[in-house]
Motif scaffolding. Structure first.
Motif, PDB file in Angstrom:
ATOM      1  N   LEU A 163       0.833  -1.195   0.000  1.00  0.00           N
ATOM      2  CA  LEU A 163       0.000   0.000   0.000  1.00  0.00           C
ATOM      3  C   LEU A 163       0.871   1.250   0.000  1.00  0.00           C
ATOM      4  CD1 LEU A 163      -3.099   0.431   0.337  1.00  0.00           C
ATOM      5  CD2 LEU A 163      -2.634   0.872   2.747  1.00  0.00           C
ATOM      6  N   LYS A 166       2.327   2.917  -3.148  1.00  0.00           N
ATOM      7  CA  LYS A 166       1.446   3.610  -4.099  1.00  0.00           C
ATOM      8  C   LYS A 166       1.495   5.146  -3.955  1.00  0.00           C
ATOM      9  CE  LYS A 166      -1.473  -0.280  -5.263  1.00  0.00           C
ATOM     10  NZ  LYS A 166      -1.096  -0.339  -6.698  1.00  0.00           N
ATOM     11  N   PRO A 167       1.312   5.698  -2.741  1.00  0.00           N
ATOM     12  CA  PRO A 167       1.479   7.156  -2.653  1.00  0.00           C
ATOM     13  C   PRO A 167       2.898   7.613  -2.976  1.00  0.00           C
ATOM     14  CG  PRO A 167       1.118   6.189  -0.474  1.00  0.00           C
ATOM     15  CD  PRO A 167       0.819   5.126  -1.483  1.00  0.00           C
ATOM     16  N   GLY A 170       2.983   7.744  -6.550  1.00  0.00           N
ATOM     17  CA  GLY A 170       2.090   8.865  -6.890  1.00  0.00           C
ATOM     18  C   GLY A 170       2.808  10.202  -6.771  1.00  0.00           C
ATOM     19  N   ALA A 171       3.605  10.343  -5.720  1.00  0.00           N
ATOM     20  CA  ALA A 171       4.373  11.578  -5.518  1.00  0.00           C
ATOM     21  C   ALA A 171       5.409  11.747  -6.622  1.00  0.00           C
ATOM     22  CB  ALA A 171       5.055  11.551  -4.150  1.00  0.00           C
ATOM     23  N   SER A 174       3.874  12.415 -10.091  1.00  0.00           N
ATOM     24  CA  SER A 174       3.156  13.687 -10.241  1.00  0.00           C
ATOM     25  C   SER A 174       3.936  14.671 -11.115  1.00  0.00           C
ATOM     26  CB  SER A 174       2.831  14.308  -8.880  1.00  0.00           C
ATOM     27  OG  SER A 174       3.998  14.848  -8.273  1.00  0.00           O
ATOM     28  N   TRP A 178       2.931  18.314 -13.497  1.00  0.00           N
ATOM     29  CA  TRP A 178       3.208  19.717 -13.148  1.00  0.00           C
ATOM     30  C   TRP A 178       4.559  20.234 -13.592  1.00  0.00           C
ATOM     31  CZ3 TRP A 178       7.438  20.108 -10.105  1.00  0.00           C
ATOM     32  CH2 TRP A 178       7.738  19.065  -9.224  1.00  0.00           C
ATOM     33  N   VAL A 200      11.207  14.242  -0.623  1.00  0.00           N
ATOM     34  CA  VAL A 200       9.856  14.408  -0.066  1.00  0.00           C
ATOM     35  C   VAL A 200       9.058  13.115  -0.257  1.00  0.00           C
ATOM     36  CG1 VAL A 200       7.647  15.611  -0.391  1.00  0.00           C
ATOM     37  CG2 VAL A 200       9.773  16.923  -0.264  1.00  0.00           C
ATOM     38  N   GLY A 204       8.651   9.214   3.810  1.00  0.00           N
ATOM     39  CA  GLY A 204       7.640   8.458   4.549  1.00  0.00           C
ATOM     40  C   GLY A 204       7.992   6.991   4.731  1.00  0.00           C
TER      41      GLY A 204
ATOM     42  N   ARG B 107     -12.490  11.700 -10.283  1.00  0.00           N
ATOM     43  CA  ARG B 107     -11.914  11.255 -11.556  1.00  0.00           C
ATOM     44  C   ARG B 107     -12.371  12.171 -12.690  1.00  0.00           C
ATOM     45  NH1 ARG B 107     -10.314   5.657 -11.054  1.00  0.00           N
ATOM     46  NH2 ARG B 107     -10.752   5.326 -13.238  1.00  0.00           N
ATOM     47  N   GLU B 111     -10.062  14.379 -15.126  1.00  0.00           N
ATOM     48  CA  GLU B 111     -10.210  14.405 -16.582  1.00  0.00           C
ATOM     49  C   GLU B 111     -10.369  15.849 -17.078  1.00  0.00           C
ATOM     50  OE1 GLU B 111     -13.425  12.127 -18.324  1.00  0.00           O
ATOM     51  OE2 GLU B 111     -12.564  12.345 -20.336  1.00  0.00           O
ATOM     52  N   LYS B 166       3.875  19.870  -4.146  1.00  0.00           N
ATOM     53  CA  LYS B 166       3.370  19.179  -5.333  1.00  0.00           C
ATOM     54  C   LYS B 166       3.479  17.646  -5.245  1.00  0.00           C
ATOM     55  CE  LYS B 166       3.438  23.095  -8.421  1.00  0.00           C
ATOM     56  NZ  LYS B 166       1.987  23.162  -8.678  1.00  0.00           N
ATOM     57  N   PRO B 167       4.664  17.095  -4.926  1.00  0.00           N
ATOM     58  CA  PRO B 167       4.676  15.638  -4.734  1.00  0.00           C
ATOM     59  C   PRO B 167       3.810  15.180  -3.562  1.00  0.00           C
ATOM     60  CG  PRO B 167       6.823  16.607  -4.203  1.00  0.00           C
ATOM     61  CD  PRO B 167       6.025  17.666  -4.880  1.00  0.00           C
ATOM     62  N   VAL B 168       3.671  16.030  -2.529  1.00  0.00           N
ATOM     63  CA  VAL B 168       2.816  15.648  -1.398  1.00  0.00           C
ATOM     64  C   VAL B 168       1.366  15.506  -1.868  1.00  0.00           C
ATOM     65  CG1 VAL B 168       1.863  16.437   0.807  1.00  0.00           C
ATOM     66  CG2 VAL B 168       4.327  16.611   0.364  1.00  0.00           C
ATOM     67  N   GLY B 170       0.500  15.059  -4.909  1.00  0.00           N
ATOM     68  CA  GLY B 170       0.544  13.940  -5.858  1.00  0.00           C
ATOM     69  C   GLY B 170       0.364  12.606  -5.158  1.00  0.00           C
ATOM     70  N   ALA B 171       1.019  12.458  -4.009  1.00  0.00           N
ATOM     71  CA  ALA B 171       0.897  11.221  -3.223  1.00  0.00           C
ATOM     72  C   ALA B 171      -0.533  11.056  -2.710  1.00  0.00           C
ATOM     73  CB  ALA B 171       1.879  11.239  -2.063  1.00  0.00           C
ATOM     74  N   SER B 174      -3.097  10.402  -5.513  1.00  0.00           N
ATOM     75  CA  SER B 174      -2.972   9.129  -6.233  1.00  0.00           C
ATOM     76  C   SER B 174      -4.085   8.150  -5.866  1.00  0.00           C
ATOM     77  CB  SER B 174      -1.595   8.492  -5.983  1.00  0.00           C
ATOM     78  OG  SER B 174      -1.497   7.967  -4.672  1.00  0.00           O
ATOM     79  N   ASN B 177      -6.728   7.108  -8.354  1.00  0.00           N
ATOM     80  CA  ASN B 177      -6.388   6.178  -9.437  1.00  0.00           C
ATOM     81  C   ASN B 177      -6.270   4.734  -8.984  1.00  0.00           C
ATOM     82  OD1 ASN B 177      -6.312   8.040 -11.599  1.00  0.00           O
ATOM     83  ND2 ASN B 177      -4.369   8.814 -10.820  1.00  0.00           N
ATOM     84  N   TRP B 178      -5.873   4.492  -7.748  1.00  0.00           N
ATOM     85  CA  TRP B 178      -5.655   3.091  -7.367  1.00  0.00           C
ATOM     86  C   TRP B 178      -6.610   2.573  -6.297  1.00  0.00           C
ATOM     87  CZ3 TRP B 178      -4.531   2.694  -2.258  1.00  0.00           C
ATOM     88  CH2 TRP B 178      -3.839   3.742  -1.640  1.00  0.00           C
ATOM     89  N   LEU B 193      -5.913   2.611   6.041  1.00  0.00           N
ATOM     90  CA  LEU B 193      -5.404   2.974   4.718  1.00  0.00           C
ATOM     91  C   LEU B 193      -5.214   4.490   4.623  1.00  0.00           C
ATOM     92  CD1 LEU B 193      -6.517   1.636   1.279  1.00  0.00           C
ATOM     93  CD2 LEU B 193      -6.636   4.084   1.694  1.00  0.00           C
ATOM     94  N   GLU B 196      -2.220   5.535   6.667  1.00  0.00           N
ATOM     95  CA  GLU B 196      -0.948   5.131   6.040  1.00  0.00           C
ATOM     96  C   GLU B 196      -0.591   6.068   4.872  1.00  0.00           C
ATOM     97  OE1 GLU B 196       0.938   2.161   6.703  1.00  0.00           O
ATOM     98  OE2 GLU B 196       2.000   1.732   4.844  1.00  0.00           O
ATOM     99  N   VAL B 197      -1.571   6.324   4.004  1.00  0.00           N
ATOM    100  CA  VAL B 197      -1.315   7.202   2.852  1.00  0.00           C
ATOM    101  C   VAL B 197      -0.919   8.593   3.334  1.00  0.00           C
ATOM    102  CG1 VAL B 197      -2.395   8.360   0.875  1.00  0.00           C
ATOM    103  CG2 VAL B 197      -2.825   5.933   1.283  1.00  0.00           C
ATOM    104  N   VAL B 200       2.679   8.529   4.988  1.00  0.00           N
ATOM    105  CA  VAL B 200       3.723   8.370   3.962  1.00  0.00           C
ATOM    106  C   VAL B 200       3.862   9.663   3.157  1.00  0.00           C
ATOM    107  CG1 VAL B 200       4.294   7.175   1.801  1.00  0.00           C
ATOM    108  CG2 VAL B 200       3.581   5.865   3.790  1.00  0.00           C
TER     109      VAL B 200
END
Lengths: 208, 208
Positions: A163, A166-167, A170-171, A174, A178, A200, A204, B107, B111, B166-168, B170-171, B174, B177-178, B193, B196-197, B200
């Protein structure tokens, strides 16, 4: 892979793929025509059809090249004899650098993945998109394995590794949405950006 | 906002928006027809047109509802009298929970943002998509401000806050999508969950 940036020593095939990836990035797969791609090249539709049978073939070859670039970027880092935590950092850095370098290819990959999630594709397209999806899974799996190795070595942590990865991806991923050339403000700027994003994103997973 | 999940006490408008968001998620904006949406509702096209002038209107209202849900989710956390680092964590948790709860709406937002990046939209659509893009920027700005407050308080860090956020995001983002219902394996699973996301994603901003 040959660099997807069109240069002096690239083949016509590479040059067409590069132009097609830029066209798909700007207009999306559906709205792009072979004419759009030819126009970018100052060439005719016939020239494009000389190398590729269809727009769909171009799209799928762009996916392959995009994924090739990522696998090839992390390959040398994977083999380095480093603790897993450092190896993961090196892989993530190469991943981000490659996403930026091949951004137009990666945006086509992302569009392909979105299409895979949808029902509005033909049977043949679905097979190709499933292949792409499987390659993406294997790529994620490579990162997951290094994470698990790092956890065994005591340097990394995750409540649930499957799990947590995945983030983190995702980070990292991204950037394809951008990143813009304007961030590349001078010597070292791009490298600093890649380091910041990587740090960054991975922090985590660091054991404390 | 009224919950975007269609329930017994939702209005016909809400029910249509919910069905439309699910249809857009599955097939994408272009490939979805008003007929597809009506079919999901066991209703006629006429019923849908009674409430919405066009598929585009539906799409844009879905964007608004999606963004409303996010702003409303973080609002109470923003006002809480906590150190910024804790406030950011609470906001991020609510953000992730809301993305999951309104996944089909989000989503469609994603888009819309992709469409905004493309040239193949009409002038009127571009205005709407620019409005959406601006709302997304303001939302990102709210997170950035709390990050900067946390840096001043000494609990958070970032080489360049504007970049690090931005990556934060992005994480965190995400998940749209999943995330899949199969992750919701029993009491507490979804909450674990989300935690955790969030952890991280935010750890890279924590000062050591």
């Amino acid at each position: 892979m040959t660099s997807p940036r069109a240069g002096l020593d690239t083949s016509p095939r590479d040059t067409i793929l590069d132009a097609a990836a830029r066209a798909f990035m700007e207009r999306g797969f559906k709205a792009t025509s072979i004419d759009d791609i030819a126009r970018r090249l100052g060439a005719t539709k016939g020239m494009v059809y000389h190398y590729f049978d269809s727009k769909t073939d171009l799209f799928f070859e762009i996916h392959q090249r995009g994924m090739d670039a990522l696998f090839e970027a992390i390959e040398p880092e994977l083999k380095r004899d480093l603790p897993a935590a450092q190896r993961l950092h090196a892989m993530a850095r190469r991943h981000v650098a490659t996403l930026i370098e091949t951004q137009h290819f990666q945006r086509a990959v992302a569009e392909g993945v979105q299409m895979h999630l949808r029902l509005s594709t033909t049977e043949a397209q679905r097979r190709q998109l499933t292949r792409l999806q499987n390659r993406r899974r294997r790529y994620e799996q490579v990162f997951l394995e290094v994470l698990c190795e790092g956890i065994r070595q005591g340097d990394l942590r995750a409540g649930e590794p499957r799990l947590a990865i995945k983030p983190v991806l995702g980070a990292l991923n991204s950037v394809i949405n951008w990143y813009h050339e304007r961030y590349d403000t001078g010597p070292g700027a791009l490298d600093a950006l890649i380091e910041e994003v990587t740090t960054v994103a991975l922090q985590g997973l660091v054991a404390r």
